[in-house]
Structure formats: C-alpha cells, structure tokens
Design an enzyme around this catalytic site. Structure first.
Site, short mmCIF file in Angstrom:
data_model
loop_
_atom_site.label_atom_id
_atom_site.label_comp_id
_atom_site.label_asym_id
_atom_site.label_seq_id
_atom_site.Cartn_x
_atom_site.Cartn_y
_atom_site.Cartn_z
N ASP A 174 0.84 -1.20 0.00
CA ASP A 174 0.00 0.00 0.00
C ASP A 174 0.88 1.25 0.00
O ASP A 174 1.66 1.47 0.91
CB ASP A 174 -0.91 0.00 1.23
CG ASP A 174 -2.08 0.95 1.10
OD1 ASP A 174 -1.87 2.08 0.61
OD2 ASP A 174 -3.20 0.58 1.47
N SER A 224 -7.19 4.11 -1.85
CA SER A 224 -7.03 2.66 -1.86
C SER A 224 -8.33 1.91 -2.12
O SER A 224 -8.31 0.79 -2.64
CB SER A 224 -6.44 2.20 -0.51
OG SER A 224 -5.17 2.76 -0.30
N PHE A 413 -4.57 -8.68 15.77
CA PHE A 413 -3.40 -8.52 16.61
C PHE A 413 -3.24 -7.13 17.21
O PHE A 413 -2.26 -6.88 17.90
CB PHE A 413 -2.15 -8.89 15.82
CG PHE A 413 -2.17 -10.31 15.32
CD1 PHE A 413 -2.05 -11.37 16.21
CD2 PHE A 413 -2.35 -10.59 13.98
CE1 PHE A 413 -2.08 -12.68 15.76
CE2 PHE A 413 -2.38 -11.90 13.52
CZ PHE A 413 -2.25 -12.95 14.42
N GLU A 457 -1.51 -7.71 2.19
CA GLU A 457 -1.24 -6.27 2.10
C GLU A 457 -0.28 -5.84 3.19
O GLU A 457 -0.43 -6.20 4.37
CB GLU A 457 -2.54 -5.47 2.26
CG GLU A 457 -2.29 -3.96 2.13
CD GLU A 457 -3.27 -3.08 2.89
OE1 GLU A 457 -3.39 -1.89 2.54
OE2 GLU A 457 -3.92 -3.58 3.84
N ASP A 462 2.09 2.78 3.51
CA ASP A 462 1.27 3.96 3.23
C ASP A 462 1.20 4.90 4.42
O ASP A 462 1.37 6.11 4.30
CB ASP A 462 -0.12 3.49 2.82
CG ASP A 462 -1.12 4.62 2.64
OD1 ASP A 462 -0.99 5.36 1.65
OD2 ASP A 462 -2.02 4.75 3.48
N HIS A 466 2.41 8.83 4.93
CA HIS A 466 1.50 9.90 5.36
C HIS A 466 2.08 10.68 6.54
O HIS A 466 1.87 11.89 6.66
CB HIS A 466 0.14 9.32 5.76
CG HIS A 466 -0.75 8.97 4.61
ND1 HIS A 466 -1.06 9.87 3.61
CD2 HIS A 466 -1.42 7.82 4.30
CE1 HIS A 466 -1.87 9.29 2.73
NE2 HIS A 466 -2.10 8.05 3.12
N ASP A 503 -1.23 -0.12 -4.75
CA ASP A 503 -2.50 0.51 -5.11
C ASP A 503 -2.28 1.93 -5.61
O ASP A 503 -3.02 2.43 -6.45
CB ASP A 503 -3.47 0.50 -3.92
CG ASP A 503 -2.81 0.94 -2.62
OD1 ASP A 503 -1.59 1.21 -2.61
OD2 ASP A 503 -3.52 1.01 -1.59
N HIS A 504 -1.23 2.59 -5.11
CA HIS A 504 -0.92 3.96 -5.51
C HIS A 504 0.46 4.31 -4.99
O HIS A 504 1.08 3.53 -4.25
CB HIS A 504 -1.95 4.95 -4.94
CG HIS A 504 -2.09 4.85 -3.45
ND1 HIS A 504 -1.15 5.36 -2.58
CD2 HIS A 504 -3.04 4.27 -2.67
CE1 HIS A 504 -1.52 5.10 -1.33
NE2 HIS A 504 -2.66 4.43 -1.35
N HIS A 600 -1.23 10.98 -1.27
CA HIS A 600 -0.93 10.04 -2.34
C HIS A 600 -0.43 10.80 -3.56
O HIS A 600 -0.60 12.02 -3.67
CB HIS A 600 -2.19 9.26 -2.74
CG HIS A 600 -2.75 8.42 -1.65
ND1 HIS A 600 -3.97 7.78 -1.74
CD2 HIS A 600 -2.26 8.09 -0.42
CE1 HIS A 600 -4.21 7.10 -0.64
NE2 HIS A 600 -3.19 7.28 0.18
#
Length: 644
Positions: A174, A224, A413, A457, A462, A466, A503-504, A600
């Site tokens: 991701d 996403s 988890f 994933e 990602d 960010h 995804d990006h 993104h």
C-alpha cells in the site's frame, strides 16, 4: 302565484336587511354559568410495535433485515400477540443483489471490465510477437519442454496456460510507488553491507513486470478503496467506495443494490478454493475490505461509524460483512454453498468488539477497546460459527497454530492497525511479522487440493509515508519483500501465480546528485566529495523528501513509531540539518507544502509477476487489468460458474 310569493319573500328579506343597516347592535348579554363536567370516557387500547431481526435467507428479506409488526393490545397484557397484529412491514438490507449463475459477473457489460479483457488479449498478442520462435521462459508455466517455432505452436502453449494456476497470491504494498521500491532496495542493500544500488528486493527478480495506471473514475490521484476494487473486480470505480461500481453514490447505501461487483476472492470461494486475506492495517481497512465487502463508504468499518439512517436502512458495516461473509455470499447466488474465508489476519479488533470494558482483550491499550454500539462481539460470533477454527490475538497464540490440522484462522493482533515493522518489538503482547502471517496462511490454505486465493497487504508503508517518515515506509517495504520471498519459496512456479503491485504511490522523491553508496537516508554528498552538498540557501539537504506533508521532525533513535509526529503541528520548510542524524529511525523528512498528512501521488506503480499467466504483465496497463490476469491464469469465472 308561486312567482309572486317568492318575490314577496325576497322583498321582505331585503327590507329586513335594509333595516338592520340603520339600527345599532344591542349590548351582549351576560354569559351563563358553565355546565357540570361530564364523566371521563373509558381508556383506549394501547398501540404496540415489535421489531424482529431477520437473518440472511429470510423469505421476506433474503439479505437480512427487520420485520416491524404493530397493532392494538386488545387484551391489555402488554405484549403484542399474533392475533393483535394489524400491520407488518419490512426494512430489508439492500447490500446484495440475488443473481443467477449465468449472471455471476454483473460487470460483464461494464466498459472498464470489457477494456480489461481487451488488454489481456493485446498482451497475449504482444507476447506472441515478441517471442516468436523461442521457448517459453521457465517461470511461465509447465510447458518449458516445448520448443516453439511458429505462432500456431505459441498460441497452443498460451492456451495451455489458461486456467493452469491452481493458486493465486496477490501482494499489495500500500503506497509502494516506484521511488519507494527504489529507496527500499538501496536501504536493504546498505543494511546488508553493500553499496545498495546493486541490490534486488525479492520481487525485483520476477521475470515479468509492467506498470499500472492508478487513477480512479472520479479522481486523478486515487485512494485505496477505488484502486483495490479495480484490481480484484476488473472494474475501476470512484474514490471511497468498496466493491461497487461507479454508479454508486458515496454515503448512500440505497444505491449499493445492483451496483455490487464480484471479486476474485469471491469467485475463488465459489469455485471451491480456500481463501485468505492478510493485512498489517486493520482488516476492515480499504484494501482488505475490497476483497469481501460491498459498502457505499470505506469508513463504515463498524456500526458506530455509520449514520443512523444508514443503519435503519439495513446496510451492514464492514466488520459484520467479514464475519458473515459466507452467509452474505450464499444469499447472493441461488443454491450456492460455500465454506467462507479460511484465513483472515490483521489489525482492527476495535471494530469487532462492543464498546464495553468487559470485552477488552488482555493486551488492550485503551480503557475501552471496542467501538461497536450494537453490543455485538463479532469475535465470539465468529468462534460460534466456526468452532473448529482458531481465534488468535497475540504472538503467543499465533505460534500455537498447527497448520496441518487447523481448518481456519481469525487473527486480530491490535486494537487498530498492527505496528510498524520498526516499532513491532514495542507491541504489548507481541505480534507476528507479515512474512510469518504469509507463511502460516499458505500452509493452512494449501491443505485444499483445489488450491487457494490469498491477498497479502503491507498497509503501513502507506501510513508511514502519510506521517512523513521514510525510515518507517522503507523498513515496512523490506518486511513486505521478505513476505514475498517466503511465498515464493513455499509455492511452485508451475501452479502458482504471484503478482506484486501497489495501489498507488506517494509524493516521495529521491533527489540531488549523491555519489554511489551514499546512505539513502542521509544527506546528499556529491561524487568525489566527503561533505554534504549545500543548497542555494547554504543548508545541507537529504536525498529523500516529500513534496507535501507534516515536515521535519527529529525524534532520534528512541521513537520508532512514525505516528508520533501527529502529536505536533506540521513543521515544514527548510531546516539546518548540519548536526542532525537523518538516518535515525525517528527522523522525518522535510516537506515543501504544509499539509495535515502527506498525500498520495497519481504516478504509475509497478507490477511484478511470476507463474502461469505472468507473461501477460508487460507495458503500461489500466490497473483493473490485474483482475483479468488472475482470472485468465486460474480461470476463476468459469470454474465458479461450473460450481453453480
């Protein structure tokens, strides 16, 4: 005579009216006394309303819902008997559409779906033209013994490849854009003692690669939810929606019906394969959710996230759709009998537990761990539904899984997302790595002779971007590459298609002119130089940076949680990094444009593939083509239809 009489009466009336205009009104008389009160009437009957939850498969609400009965309590006993019901209505869940087996893909006439099929056909032709007269690469399929000398023979071999993948594994990094792959490759090499640039991540060595265009139907820079929906359904869609096409109205769950898409995981389930999903993010987050859920908003992870009117309409939250995936899928297809998702592991416990301290997990970090406002404990519901399965929530319970005998696993988890790989040792009760989860999943799923579909994933690549932490994003990418290597070791190229993609991307850059072997997390030192290069403002600068985001932060070696930056205001602009160790885990790169969170990017992302059907990955492709490659390799649609 009658006429004369009427005329006289009319004249009299006119005369009286005329007189009344001349005289004044008299004064009003005194009001008379009130009469005595009348007796109270007898009490009326009480109106009662009863709501009854309807399960999936109910004759009136096939996809579940609520039955509302109302009437008068004629015997005054406080309960509504069947004989007292005068009105019955139903509020049915609109989230699914029942279809016949011949309509297993409601997207067959969708332009994006058709385009994806055309891209696969073109990819086959491109490969034919490029390889005419040579043998198939060893990793393509089990047909390497043939030597091809004509296009006819080539086409025959391609025909053999269709449906030859018993297993399909889709890896999603991701936010893992091209610059992230490059920087992670270099960092891993440098961590292993090399210069770095010559290193390869595990999937760098896959024999087939290409690019995917990531835009959503309504957005140049995607999210996403839309991108993952495209990859697993073959249909591009809008930002923020899960498992539905572009005709959906985000936030309006009444528009879900008729716009649902069928995913590769669902087709694999119908075809009799085992299925699994793994994520280091919440298992209800956009990427994993797109494999199993249909939602008008990606944020409806549990019922507390949904507006009251949406709940009243009967729409289901994403966590509920995961636990009851088997029931909801069977309700959509007449006569379908599936056994549900065998492996689901990730974070996000809060979306499965009620908002009640009594339901806290032993390693809860919040006073009240759960978020659900409907009182349901979905972990208990899952265990009741699958008594032979294992529910695990920490590293110790994960390590007790016997992959030879365990039929299914549900692992949550963390309360929210799992830890960043760099921060994982700080988890209260410990948690497995993405590589360990991948290994366990494959060993459980591989017990099915029909094969399996698995999505893995690495969601926190990602999140670290960010937060503006290159260290966190790159170390999570390296951990992701280790999971890919594990999957490659445990499977066979002859019957398993592995696709690795993103995804990006992110607005993450590799800049300056650093010399070969310069620390990728360090300051730029030019070729032939020993001191950091200076920018026009006479300050040193790092090789890695962000176009926008929260900006500079120096937590040193002590803070490995990239999210620590959110406790402070953004601090963008140039800083004097002369005495700052920019290679430390706690360093956050500078950003040009101040934003509350780095964004993104709209760039293309890489696709890396090996196994049956992998030869279809070449050139630049629409992102939804990835579904069509998986379908071609495993013949998912046809095998699913054969089961119905």
């Amino acid at each position: 005579m009658k006429i004369i009489k009427l005329s006289l009466i009319a004249a009299a009336v006119i005369g009286l009216n005329a007189c009344s205009l001349d005289g004044d009104d008299g004064t009003n008389g005194v009001n008379g006394q009130d009469g005595a009160p009348g007796q109270d009437g007898s009490n009326g009957l009480t109106s009662l309303t009863v709501q009854t939850n309807l399960p999936v498969g109910n004759a009136n609400c096939p996809n579940s819902g609520v039955q509302i009965d109302s009437g008068l309590d004629s015997d005054a006993d406080g309960t509504l008997a069947a004989s007292e019901v005068t009105s019955t209505s139903f509020v049915c869940a609109p989230g699914t559409t029942s279809v016949e087996s011949a309509e297993i893909l409601t997207s067959l006439n969708n332009n994006w779906f058709v385009q994806g099929q055309q891209e696969v056909a073109q990819a086959k032709q491109t490969w034919l033209e490029a390889t005419s007269g040579i043998s198939l690469p060893a990793s393509s399929a089990q047909v390497t013994q043939y030597q091809t000398s004509s296009s006819v023979e080539q086409q025959a071999l391609i025909a053999q490849l269709k449906g030859s993948a018993k297993n399909v594994i889709l890896f999603i990094g991701d936010g893992m854009g091209i610059s992230t792959v490059t920087a992670a490759r270099i960092l891993e090499g440098q961590m292993n003692g090399g210069l770095g640039e010559e290193n390869n991540l595990s999937f760098d060595t896959f024999p087939f690669s290409g690019l995917a265009k990531t835009y959503n139907v309504d957005a140049q820079t995607p999210d996403s939810a839309g991108t993952m929906t495209a990859m697993v359904s073959g249909v591009k869609t809008d930002v923020g929606v899960i498992g539905v096409d572009e005709d959906i109205v985000r936030g309006d769950c009444s528009t879900v019906t008729g716009n649902e898409l069928v995913t590769a995981l669902e087709l694999a389930e119908i075809a009799g394969k085992s299925t699994g999903i793994i994520s280091t993010a919440r298992i209800t987050h956009a990427t994993p959710a797109a494999t199993y859920a249909k939602s008008a908003d990606r944020n409806w992870e549990d019922i507390s996230d949904m507006p009251e009117e949406v709940v009243t309409l009967g729409c289901k939250d994403i966590a509920d759709q995961l636990v009851n995936f088997e029931d909801y899928l069977e309700a959509r297809f007449d006569g379908l009998d599936v056994d549900g998702i065998e492996v689901a592991m990730g974070g996000g416990r809060r979306h499965f537990l009620p908002r009640d301290e009594a339901f806290n997990s032993p390693d809860a970090v919040s006073g009240v761990e759960g978020d659900r406002t409907d009182g349901r404990d979905l972990t208990a519901e899952w265990q009741a539904k699958y008594s032979a399965g294992m529910y695990v929530y920490d590293e110790a319970s994960f390590n007790t899984i016997n992959t030879e005998t365990t039929e299914r696993v549900f692992g949550l988890f963390n309360e929210s997302h799992m830890q960043y790989d760099a921060d994982r040792p700080n988890d209260v009760a410990g948690e497995p790595t993405v590589a360990q989860m991948t290994e366990t999943a494959i060993k459980v799923l591989d017990n099915n002779p029909e094969g399996f579909f698995l999505m893995v994933e690495s969601g926190r690549i990602d999140h670290s971007h960010h937060a503006g932490s290159a260290y966190g994003a790159l170390t999570d990418t390296i951990a992701f590459a280790e999971a890919v290597a594990v999957a490659d070791d445990l499977t066979n190229d002859s019957d398993t298609l592995i696709i690795v993609t993103a995804d990006h991307g992110h607005v993450f850059t590799i800049a300056g002119y650093p010399k070969r072997g310069n620390p990728i997390l360090g300051k730029v030192v030019g070729v032939g130089q020993t001191e950091p290069a200076l920018a026009a403002d006479d300050l040193p600068y790092t090789t890695l940076g962000y176009t926008n985001g929260r900006g500079f932060r120096d937590f040193g070696d002590e803070v490995t949680n990239a999210d620590a930056t959110y406790a402070f205001d953004p601090d963008t602009g140039r800083k004097d990094l002369t005495d700052v160790d920019t290679t430390s885990p706690g360093f956050h790169q500078e950003a040009l444009v101040p934003t509350s969170s780095e964004t993104h990017s709209g760039e293309d992302v890489g696709i890396y593939a090996k196994g049956p059907g992998a030869f279809l990955v070449n050139g630049t492709n629409e992102q939804n083509m990835i579904y069509h490659i998986m379908d071609y390799a495993s013949d998912l649609k046809q095998k699913a239809e054969d089961k119905l």
